[in-house]
Design a protein around this motif. Structure first.
Motif, PDB file in Angstrom:
ATOM      1  N   GLY A 167       0.808  -1.218   0.000  1.00  0.00           N
ATOM      2  CA  GLY A 167       0.000   0.000   0.000  1.00  0.00           C
ATOM      3  C   GLY A 167       0.841   1.268   0.000  1.00  0.00           C
ATOM      4  O   GLY A 167       0.566   2.215  -0.747  1.00  0.00           O
ATOM      5  N   ILE A 168       1.888   1.278   0.810  1.00  0.00           N
ATOM      6  CA  ILE A 168       2.757   2.454   0.881  1.00  0.00           C
ATOM      7  C   ILE A 168       3.505   2.654  -0.434  1.00  0.00           C
ATOM      8  O   ILE A 168       3.621   3.782  -0.925  1.00  0.00           O
ATOM      9  CB  ILE A 168       3.724   2.336   2.076  1.00  0.00           C
ATOM     10  N   ILE A 169       3.992   1.559  -1.028  1.00  0.00           N
ATOM     11  CA  ILE A 169       4.726   1.671  -2.289  1.00  0.00           C
ATOM     12  C   ILE A 169       3.804   2.115  -3.418  1.00  0.00           C
ATOM     13  O   ILE A 169       4.148   3.014  -4.192  1.00  0.00           O
ATOM     14  CB  ILE A 169       5.431   0.341  -2.638  1.00  0.00           C
ATOM     15  N   VAL A 170       2.620   1.534  -3.500  1.00  0.00           N
ATOM     16  CA  VAL A 170       1.685   1.872  -4.581  1.00  0.00           C
ATOM     17  C   VAL A 170       1.205   3.319  -4.470  1.00  0.00           C
ATOM     18  O   VAL A 170       1.046   4.009  -5.478  1.00  0.00           O
ATOM     19  CB  VAL A 170       0.487   0.886  -4.593  1.00  0.00           C
ATOM     20  N   LEU A 171       1.006   3.799  -3.261  1.00  0.00           N
ATOM     21  CA  LEU A 171       0.482   5.158  -3.066  1.00  0.00           C
ATOM     22  C   LEU A 171       1.571   6.217  -2.880  1.00  0.00           C
ATOM     23  O   LEU A 171       1.259   7.380  -2.647  1.00  0.00           O
ATOM     24  CB  LEU A 171      -0.475   5.182  -1.879  1.00  0.00           C
ATOM     25  N   MET A 172       2.842   5.838  -3.019  1.00  0.00           N
ATOM     26  CA  MET A 172       3.941   6.786  -2.838  1.00  0.00           C
ATOM     27  C   MET A 172       3.837   8.017  -3.731  1.00  0.00           C
ATOM     28  O   MET A 172       3.996   9.136  -3.248  1.00  0.00           O
ATOM     29  CB  MET A 172       5.296   6.083  -3.057  1.00  0.00           C
ATOM     30  N   PRO A 173       3.548   7.887  -5.036  1.00  0.00           N
ATOM     31  CA  PRO A 173       3.443   9.105  -5.852  1.00  0.00           C
ATOM     32  C   PRO A 173       2.327  10.047  -5.383  1.00  0.00           C
ATOM     33  O   PRO A 173       2.507  11.264  -5.357  1.00  0.00           O
ATOM     34  CB  PRO A 173       3.152   8.581  -7.261  1.00  0.00           C
TER      35      PRO A 173
END
Length: 128
Positions: A97-103
């Motif tokens: 979740g954190i990686i996918v929503l980073m941008p």
């Protein structure tokens, strides 16, 4: 409902914090990673300068950290407490979740940070 003139409108849309007339970013899609941080220097409507001082947006890293922690806690509560996932899948959900929503998190952090210093001016046309 988001209305022009509110901080939330500027934060969620990435529009100029002073006039809310245009996007601060060249590319509205945050998932176009090569253009994630490319911003206009000034607003073409009210001429607000976005880079207030050199390295201004370094402060947005602190906002990003807070958003990422809040996101991790929210994913934990949803996956472990509400959905009763075991610890390992919960951890994987948090990381993904954190990686996918980073941008999105990075853009919102910049938007929050600049909105802390520049405020909406409904009379921006007369003050320009």
């Amino acid at each position: 409902m988001l209305k022009k003139g509110s901080k939330l409108y500027s934060i969620l849309t990435g529009s100029c914090p002073k006039c809310h007339q245009e996007s601060m970013y060249f590319e509205k899609n945050p998932y176009n990673l090569k253009d994630l941080y490319k911003m206009h220097e000034t607003c073409s409507h009210c001429h607000t300068q976005y880079m207030i001082e050199p390295s201004f947006f370094y402060g947005a890293m602190y906002v990003s950290y807070g958003l990422t922690v809040a996101l991790g806690v929210a994913i934990f509560v949803i996956s472990n407490v509400i959905l009763n996932f075991p610890v390992k899948p919960t951890f994987i959900a948090i990381v993904v979740g954190i990686i996918v929503l980073m941008p999105v998190t990075a853009r919102i952090a910049r938007n929050i940070y600049i909105n802390m210093f520049i405020h909406y001016d409904k009379n921006w046309k007369q003050n320009s």
